[in-house]
Motif scaffolding. Sequence first.
Motif, PDB file in Angstrom:
ATOM      1  N   SER A 173      -0.846   2.575   9.058  1.00  0.00           N
ATOM      2  CA  SER A 173      -1.621   3.774   9.391  1.00  0.00           C
ATOM      3  C   SER A 173      -1.603   4.053  10.886  1.00  0.00           C
ATOM      4  O   SER A 173      -2.286   4.956  11.357  1.00  0.00           O
ATOM      5  CB  SER A 173      -3.080   3.593   8.975  1.00  0.00           C
ATOM      6  OG  SER A 173      -3.172   3.143   7.659  1.00  0.00           O
ATOM      7  N   ASP A 232      -8.895  -2.872   3.142  1.00  0.00           N
ATOM      8  CA  ASP A 232      -8.171  -2.337   1.996  1.00  0.00           C
ATOM      9  C   ASP A 232      -8.169  -3.320   0.818  1.00  0.00           C
ATOM     10  O   ASP A 232      -8.755  -4.400   0.883  1.00  0.00           O
ATOM     11  CB  ASP A 232      -6.754  -1.894   2.398  1.00  0.00           C
ATOM     12  CG  ASP A 232      -5.793  -3.062   2.621  1.00  0.00           C
ATOM     13  OD1 ASP A 232      -6.076  -4.199   2.180  1.00  0.00           O
ATOM     14  OD2 ASP A 232      -4.740  -2.812   3.235  1.00  0.00           O
ATOM     15  N   ARG A 233      -7.514  -2.937  -0.268  1.00  0.00           N
ATOM     16  CA  ARG A 233      -7.575  -3.698  -1.509  1.00  0.00           C
ATOM     17  C   ARG A 233      -6.953  -5.089  -1.393  1.00  0.00           C
ATOM     18  O   ARG A 233      -7.270  -5.980  -2.176  1.00  0.00           O
ATOM     19  CB  ARG A 233      -6.922  -2.885  -2.607  1.00  0.00           C
ATOM     20  CG  ARG A 233      -5.553  -3.270  -3.000  1.00  0.00           C
ATOM     21  CD  ARG A 233      -5.624  -4.089  -4.291  1.00  0.00           C
ATOM     22  NE  ARG A 233      -4.515  -3.890  -5.165  1.00  0.00           N
ATOM     23  CZ  ARG A 233      -4.589  -4.183  -6.471  1.00  0.00           C
ATOM     24  NH1 ARG A 233      -5.675  -4.607  -7.015  1.00  0.00           N
ATOM     25  NH2 ARG A 233      -3.542  -4.033  -7.219  1.00  0.00           N
ATOM     26  N   ALA A 283      -9.389   7.895   4.257  1.00  0.00           N
ATOM     27  CA  ALA A 283      -8.281   7.898   3.288  1.00  0.00           C
ATOM     28  C   ALA A 283      -7.402   9.127   3.472  1.00  0.00           C
ATOM     29  O   ALA A 283      -6.168   9.043   3.446  1.00  0.00           O
ATOM     30  CB  ALA A 283      -8.838   7.852   1.859  1.00  0.00           C
ATOM     31  N   TYR A 329     -11.844  -0.320   8.337  1.00  0.00           N
ATOM     32  CA  TYR A 329     -11.644  -0.181   6.893  1.00  0.00           C
ATOM     33  C   TYR A 329     -11.038  -1.471   6.363  1.00  0.00           C
ATOM     34  O   TYR A 329     -10.194  -2.074   7.017  1.00  0.00           O
ATOM     35  CB  TYR A 329     -10.673   0.989   6.647  1.00  0.00           C
ATOM     36  CG  TYR A 329     -10.507   1.363   5.192  1.00  0.00           C
ATOM     37  CD1 TYR A 329     -11.285   2.365   4.628  1.00  0.00           C
ATOM     38  CD2 TYR A 329      -9.569   0.726   4.392  1.00  0.00           C
ATOM     39  CE1 TYR A 329     -11.128   2.719   3.293  1.00  0.00           C
ATOM     40  CE2 TYR A 329      -9.418   1.068   3.058  1.00  0.00           C
ATOM     41  CZ  TYR A 329     -10.202   2.067   2.516  1.00  0.00           C
ATOM     42  OH  TYR A 329     -10.049   2.408   1.201  1.00  0.00           O
ATOM     43  N   THR A 377      -6.790   9.256  -3.727  1.00  0.00           N
ATOM     44  CA  THR A 377      -7.628   8.282  -4.416  1.00  0.00           C
ATOM     45  C   THR A 377      -8.865   9.024  -4.908  1.00  0.00           C
ATOM     46  O   THR A 377      -9.269  10.038  -4.334  1.00  0.00           O
ATOM     47  CB  THR A 377      -8.050   7.101  -3.514  1.00  0.00           C
ATOM     48  OG1 THR A 377      -8.963   6.259  -4.263  1.00  0.00           O
ATOM     49  CG2 THR A 377      -8.763   7.560  -2.265  1.00  0.00           C
ATOM     50  N   ASP A 400      -7.359   2.572  -2.445  1.00  0.00           N
ATOM     51  CA  ASP A 400      -6.878   3.044  -1.160  1.00  0.00           C
ATOM     52  C   ASP A 400      -5.913   4.216  -1.363  1.00  0.00           C
ATOM     53  O   ASP A 400      -5.812   4.761  -2.450  1.00  0.00           O
ATOM     54  CB  ASP A 400      -6.216   1.891  -0.415  1.00  0.00           C
ATOM     55  CG  ASP A 400      -7.122   0.663  -0.346  1.00  0.00           C
ATOM     56  OD1 ASP A 400      -8.271   0.784   0.102  1.00  0.00           O
ATOM     57  OD2 ASP A 400      -6.677  -0.424  -0.769  1.00  0.00           O
ATOM     58  N   TRP A 401      -5.230   4.602  -0.326  1.00  0.00           N
ATOM     59  CA  TRP A 401      -4.387   5.798  -0.325  1.00  0.00           C
ATOM     60  C   TRP A 401      -2.906   5.454  -0.443  1.00  0.00           C
ATOM     61  O   TRP A 401      -2.054   6.328  -0.291  1.00  0.00           O
ATOM     62  CB  TRP A 401      -4.600   6.554   0.981  1.00  0.00           C
ATOM     63  CG  TRP A 401      -4.323   5.647   2.141  1.00  0.00           C
ATOM     64  CD1 TRP A 401      -3.110   5.388   2.725  1.00  0.00           C
ATOM     65  CD2 TRP A 401      -5.259   4.823   2.808  1.00  0.00           C
ATOM     66  NE1 TRP A 401      -3.248   4.447   3.720  1.00  0.00           N
ATOM     67  CE2 TRP A 401      -4.559   4.082   3.790  1.00  0.00           C
ATOM     68  CE3 TRP A 401      -6.658   4.618   2.683  1.00  0.00           C
ATOM     69  CZ2 TRP A 401      -5.196   3.165   4.628  1.00  0.00           C
ATOM     70  CZ3 TRP A 401      -7.267   3.711   3.522  1.00  0.00           C
ATOM     71  CH2 TRP A 401      -6.551   3.004   4.476  1.00  0.00           C
TER      72      TRP A 401
END
Lengths: 268, 268, 268
Positions: C229, C178-179, C51, C176, C37, A14-15
């Motif tokens: 975000s 994410d990790r 991203a 999205y 990334t 991710d960012w």
Amino acid sequence: VTITTLTTDFGALDWFVGAMKGAILGVDPRTCLVDITHEIPPGDVRAGAFALAASYASFPKGTVHVAVVDPGVGSSRSALAVKTAKYFFVGPDNGVLSMALARERVEAVHRLVNEDYFRHPVSYTFHGRDIFAPVAAHLGRGVSIRKLGPAQKGFVRLPWPRSRGSASGVEGEVLYVDRFGNAITNIEHTKLISGVDAEVEFGRNRVCPVCEYFQKVGHGKPVAVPGSSGFIEIAVNGGSAAKEFGLRPGIPVSLRKKKGRAAIPVAD
Amino acid sequence: VTITTLTTDFGALDWFVGAMKGAILGVDPRTCLVDITHEIPPGDVRAGAFALAASYASFPKGTVHVAVVDPGVGSSRSALAVKTAKYFFVGPDNGVLSMALARERVEAVHRLVNEDYFRHPVSYTFHGRDIFAPVAAHLGRGVSIRKLGPAQKGFVRLPWPRSRGSASGVEGEVLYVDRFGNAITNIEHTKLISGVDAEVEFGRNRVCPVCEYFQKVGHGKPVAVPGSSGFIEIAVNGGSAAKEFGLRPGIPVSLRKKKGRAAIPVAD
Amino acid sequence: VTITTLTTDFGALDWFVGAMKGAILGVDPRTCLVDITHEIPPGDVRAGAFALAASYASFPKGTVHVAVVDPGVGSSRSALAVKTAKYFFVGPDNGVLSMALARERVEAVHRLVNEDYFRHPVSYTFHGRDIFAPVAAHLGRGVSIRKLGPAQKGFVRLPWPRSRGSASGVEGEVLYVDRFGNAITNIEHTKLISGVDAEVEFGRNRVCPVCEYFQKVGHGKPVAVPGSSGFIEIAVNGGSAAKEFGLRPGIPVSLRKKKGRAAIPVAD
């Protein structure tokens, strides 16, 4: 130039790391940013503490070390900046800084409450970007730690499983398995005595010699070496000790003089 | 500003790369550090040599290139600094530098024995941090390569499987498969003749045209392109040639003029 | 110092990112390079756009943002540099810049055709190194965007699935994952009304409260938080919402006032 290191569980997919760096550079665009690792398993405070403790001392005096492994982000856990004789440390007060701090002379611990040094608006879930990053950058540009918030005495400390002497030698355990499959133990190699042949027992009665480097044993054979973090590591020459022997954190390890002689290899 | 690149098999999971960077910045805090890759498979000297050879020439004159893929760390393999017309290279003398050096004009090769330029104490297993990093930083700040240790003539060279001309064209093989599943061959695209339609045969009688870019063929179709490393690559438009056709290093590849015409597409 | 960010699908395994950085530093060795990334799934323009949109605004004014997710490299798609009120953006004209640009005031869009600002020879398949990198570096050193090629009006825009008001609240979807397994939705948290308890329904009639942080719910429980975000995210305290509930992009999400009361939690 201020050097600032980053240790997080944000990953590379991710960012998040990029956004944190942007927040640092927004305060001080001349910062030299260095990644320690961002692949700490999500929320694994102990692994983050270990990575920081194993690497921070490679950096020159004045470096600002930021560690964000922060499963309690947004809750009541406090956020800290710590000044030691050589460095600054910034992160949540959940123990992630504690293994490194255990080896440093701590001069000041301050809670991060002064919002003048935060990025606004402060999100609820990304204090890495909105609190820790800008605070680290302000410290790097010379802002006094006292401006960040009130001093406090202590900080959360993770228990460190210490090795201990026994009749036959030193008893310890595996602390960490690295990418090569080497198992880092909690037995300092100061426990080795120069000129005394030592061996390590691990797992189910496996034994290997302590040597200076991997290739002192045959290809595919286990060997214990004085590792680069200051601890004895169990490796396999040309292979993975973790895979070969199922080594993982917590597995017991004993250091002893070779071939059952009586004297024990404890240095100090 | 000195630019220093790093190519290692240390991976992103642990703190090894960060520790190396700390050691460099401890010598010269103004170094501009650039990662080539740290995901060389552990101990795969050939893959490290290929990554370095494919990327080093993108950097400006004066760059210091450090490559640490070093399964023999601590053993008798020697450690080298090499000066070429444009760059410095630092790494173990096991061939990891050799593919890049094969394309450069080598001016001096010195063994790293002067411990004044090492980080102390030197560990047995992490010469990346304790030898290669500080030596690279000292070269970057202008220390003469002659101060690092005695000159030597040669260095360990990895055999490079060269392509060869044949009756029907050029015979080669796959050298490397990248993250997109593109198979980089050892056939230089200088072997292509402008204006001559060429095709590539690979694996079990598979044939694809040589085109300028992926989308010259239909989605999912194979295509050979003049790749960015100077070699012809086999790709699948919108897919992975490695997955689709099982391509991997060593698989034979032939370049020839399209449709079996007699003339062969060898440029020089 | 110019800050230049990189967002690509080049991955960490190969040397592509390193080669791009070399090309930038060859033009301007004082560039501060920041990775957003490089793990965008190969060719996934939408993920790259997301991203970039989620991170670019963390950077200070004057930053050059380069995004290379470019499955059409070498084909007829054009290459762009875009000047906004605060930043430069450089990348292929395939939509990868469009989500970020949708939030910025665009001042100029130019096609990259002036080869004076390219690296030569220009490869067919690696415009990241040979076009986007050097052009970004030239912009960073102050070259006028007008020198790069002719102005154009528009650029390719990716459709952004907007949330919409409904009788019971706001309807949106997962954008999205994410990790951490957090599912970022397209419902802006400006839709939340201060002082009004809200909840989120997702997937098969799953409901969770909207809270300020993860630990407001029990360990292992789902919670929606106002994410970093600018969008509401569905998380599991101490776990992965993606794994627990199979959340992935496209899955419908509704925001509503808690306990079925009539008023809807739309802020503006």
